[in-house]
Design a protein around this motif. Sequence first.
Motif, PDB file in Angstrom:
ATOM      1  N   ARG A  14     -18.269  38.288  50.673  1.00  9.69           N
ATOM      2  CA  ARG A  14     -16.936  39.037  50.828  1.00  9.69           C
ATOM      3  C   ARG A  14     -15.785  38.126  50.626  1.00  9.69           C
ATOM      4  N   ALA A  15     -15.797  36.903  50.918  1.00 13.10           N
ATOM      5  CA  ALA A  15     -14.669  36.016  51.081  1.00 13.10           C
ATOM      6  C   ALA A  15     -14.242  35.872  49.805  1.00 13.10           C
ATOM      7  N   ARG A  16     -15.349  35.673  48.701  1.00 13.47           N
ATOM      8  CA  ARG A  16     -14.899  35.525  47.256  1.00 13.47           C
ATOM      9  C   ARG A  16     -14.301  36.734  46.700  1.00 13.47           C
ATOM     10  N   LEU A  17     -14.779  37.915  47.180  1.00 12.59           N
ATOM     11  CA  LEU A  17     -14.196  39.090  46.737  1.00 12.59           C
ATOM     12  C   LEU A  17     -12.937  39.569  46.986  1.00 12.59           C
ATOM     13  N   GLY A  18     -12.469  39.457  48.230  1.00  6.55           N
ATOM     14  CA  GLY A  18     -11.308  39.576  48.440  1.00  6.55           C
ATOM     15  C   GLY A  18     -10.491  40.765  48.006  1.00  6.55           C
ATOM     16  N   ASP A  19      -9.743  40.649  47.018  1.00  9.00           N
ATOM     17  CA  ASP A  19      -8.775  41.784  46.415  1.00  9.00           C
ATOM     18  C   ASP A  19      -9.519  42.320  45.258  1.00  9.00           C
ATOM     19  N   ALA A  20     -10.482  42.022  44.872  1.00  7.72           N
ATOM     20  CA  ALA A  20     -11.550  42.713  43.951  1.00  7.72           C
ATOM     21  C   ALA A  20     -11.418  44.333  44.244  1.00  7.72           C
ATOM     22  N   PRO A  21     -11.544  45.138  43.048  1.00 10.48           N
ATOM     23  CA  PRO A  21     -11.532  46.403  43.202  1.00 10.48           C
ATOM     24  C   PRO A  21     -12.822  46.913  43.795  1.00 10.48           C
ATOM     25  N   ARG A  22     -12.528  47.864  44.752  1.00 11.56           N
ATOM     26  CA  ARG A  22     -13.610  48.606  45.407  1.00 11.56           C
ATOM     27  C   ARG A  22     -13.860  50.058  44.818  1.00 11.56           C
ATOM     28  N   GLU A  23     -14.996  50.664  45.042  1.00 11.92           N
ATOM     29  CA  GLU A  23     -15.275  52.163  44.626  1.00 11.92           C
ATOM     30  C   GLU A  23     -15.676  52.819  45.999  1.00 11.92           C
ATOM     31  N   ARG A  24     -15.385  54.124  45.942  1.00 17.48           N
ATOM     32  CA  ARG A  24     -15.193  55.072  47.229  1.00 17.48           C
ATOM     33  C   ARG A  24     -16.923  55.261  47.505  1.00 17.48           C
ATOM     34  N   LEU A  25     -17.205  55.411  48.881  1.00 21.41           N
ATOM     35  CA  LEU A  25     -18.245  56.077  49.109  1.00 21.41           C
ATOM     36  C   LEU A  25     -18.208  57.510  49.506  1.00 21.41           C
ATOM     37  N   GLY A  26     -19.192  58.144  49.242  1.00 19.42           N
ATOM     38  CA  GLY A  26     -18.985  59.705  49.990  1.00 19.42           C
ATOM     39  C   GLY A  26     -20.344  59.944  50.438  1.00 19.42           C
ATOM     40  N   GLU A  27     -20.089  61.279  51.244  1.00 23.68           N
ATOM     41  CA  GLU A  27     -21.499  61.865  51.598  1.00 23.68           C
ATOM     42  C   GLU A  27     -21.512  63.346  51.306  1.00 23.68           C
ATOM     43  N   LEU A  28     -22.656  64.069  50.900  1.00 21.32           N
ATOM     44  CA  LEU A  28     -22.812  65.185  50.176  1.00 21.32           C
ATOM     45  C   LEU A  28     -22.815  65.986  51.452  1.00 21.32           C
ATOM     46  N   LEU A 148     -25.515  37.396  43.280  1.00 25.08           N
ATOM     47  CA  LEU A 148     -24.234  37.764  43.516  1.00 25.08           C
ATOM     48  C   LEU A 148     -23.040  36.951  42.824  1.00 25.08           C
ATOM     49  N   ASP A 149     -23.212  35.689  42.352  1.00 26.07           N
ATOM     50  CA  ASP A 149     -22.569  35.078  41.586  1.00 26.07           C
ATOM     51  C   ASP A 149     -22.261  35.579  40.358  1.00 26.07           C
ATOM     52  N   GLU A 150     -23.148  36.220  39.651  1.00 30.33           N
ATOM     53  CA  GLU A 150     -23.165  37.194  38.454  1.00 30.33           C
ATOM     54  C   GLU A 150     -22.301  38.181  38.682  1.00 30.33           C
ATOM     55  N   ARG A 151     -22.749  39.067  39.800  1.00 28.83           N
ATOM     56  CA  ARG A 151     -22.147  40.377  39.972  1.00 28.83           C
ATOM     57  C   ARG A 151     -20.589  40.298  40.193  1.00 28.83           C
ATOM     58  N   ILE A 152     -20.290  39.209  41.084  1.00 30.02           N
ATOM     59  CA  ILE A 152     -18.845  39.004  41.515  1.00 30.02           C
ATOM     60  C   ILE A 152     -17.865  38.692  40.223  1.00 30.02           C
ATOM     61  N   ASP A 153     -18.845  37.717  39.281  1.00 29.81           N
ATOM     62  CA  ASP A 153     -18.013  37.319  38.159  1.00 29.81           C
ATOM     63  C   ASP A 153     -17.711  38.668  37.094  1.00 29.81           C
ATOM     64  N   LEU A 154     -18.711  39.524  36.950  1.00 31.64           N
ATOM     65  CA  LEU A 154     -18.571  40.666  36.376  1.00 31.64           C
ATOM     66  C   LEU A 154     -17.465  41.684  36.960  1.00 31.64           C
ATOM     67  N   LEU A 155     -17.340  41.646  38.077  1.00 29.95           N
ATOM     68  CA  LEU A 155     -16.310  42.710  38.775  1.00 29.95           C
ATOM     69  C   LEU A 155     -15.225  41.900  38.675  1.00 29.95           C
ATOM     70  N   ARG A 156     -15.017  40.840  38.909  1.00 28.44           N
ATOM     71  CA  ARG A 156     -13.630  40.005  38.757  1.00 28.44           C
ATOM     72  C   ARG A 156     -12.987  40.224  37.249  1.00 28.44           C
ATOM     73  N   HIS A 157     -14.141  39.976  36.253  1.00 32.08           N
ATOM     74  CA  HIS A 157     -13.656  39.834  34.955  1.00 32.08           C
ATOM     75  C   HIS A 157     -14.763  40.714  34.307  1.00 32.08           C
ATOM     76  N   PRO A 158     -14.310  42.100  34.151  1.00 33.46           N
ATOM     77  CA  PRO A 158     -15.448  42.856  33.321  1.00 33.46           C
ATOM     78  C   PRO A 158     -15.092  42.759  32.093  1.00 33.46           C
ATOM     79  N   PRO A 159     -16.217  43.023  31.135  1.00 34.99           N
ATOM     80  CA  PRO A 159     -16.177  42.619  29.666  1.00 34.99           C
ATOM     81  C   PRO A 159     -15.219  43.670  29.072  1.00 34.99           C
ATOM     82  N   GLU A 160     -14.632  43.366  27.959  1.00 28.88           N
ATOM     83  CA  GLU A 160     -13.534  44.082  27.283  1.00 28.88           C
ATOM     84  C   GLU A 160     -14.059  45.673  26.955  1.00 28.88           C
ATOM     85  N   ARG A 161     -13.081  46.613  27.410  1.00 21.98           N
ATOM     86  CA  ARG A 161     -13.525  48.252  27.187  1.00 21.98           C
ATOM     87  C   ARG A 161     -14.548  48.402  28.111  1.00 21.98           C
ATOM     88  N   ALA A 162     -14.835  47.656  29.277  1.00 24.63           N
ATOM     89  CA  ALA A 162     -15.750  48.402  30.060  1.00 24.63           C
ATOM     90  C   ALA A 162     -15.114  49.127  31.030  1.00 24.63           C
TER      91      ALA A 162
END
Length: 162
Positions: A14-28, A148-162
């Motif tokens: 969580r500390a590393r994610l900081g201001d990384a983009p978040r996605e919405r949670l919803g309930e049907l 988590l290291d891999e996923r946080i890196d992908l979230l912070r630096h998404p591949p081009e055109r992702a």
Amino acid sequence: MIEGSVDGILSAARARLGDAPRERLGELQEGRRLLGIPRATRIAPRGTAWHLGALLLTDDGVLATGDIVRSRAEVRRGFAAESQRRRAELSAAAARGGVPEGETVHIEWHPIDLASVDAGSTPLAVRGGEALVRWSAAGGYMPLTRYLDERIDLLRHPPERA
């Protein structure tokens, strides 16, 4: 002890994610009747989370990822498969719930109780004192910290055109 170590790993993430983009949670929410007229199903907002593959990390918890839907306005069209019809219904329900068109929303997610993490019931497991994550239903387990290291890196630096 083990719960604390998993919780510590997630707190550090969580500390590393900081201001990384978040996605919405919803309930049907199934449509209720209003004056005898059925209302359409909608997806009600339930907060936001960082999407880290099989896990959704919130400010104070961790969830197992469920379905992901992109919001779209409802349109009439023919479908070759019932599954396509259901996805279109969910996309329209997200729009009715206030999710801006084109944004994603996570539904059918499940909270993970860190006190009772065991193999098989959640994506998280502890074996031999090591926190592990199962990245897919058919996949094997890998160390949670590396995942988590891999996923946080992908979230912070998404591949081009992702």
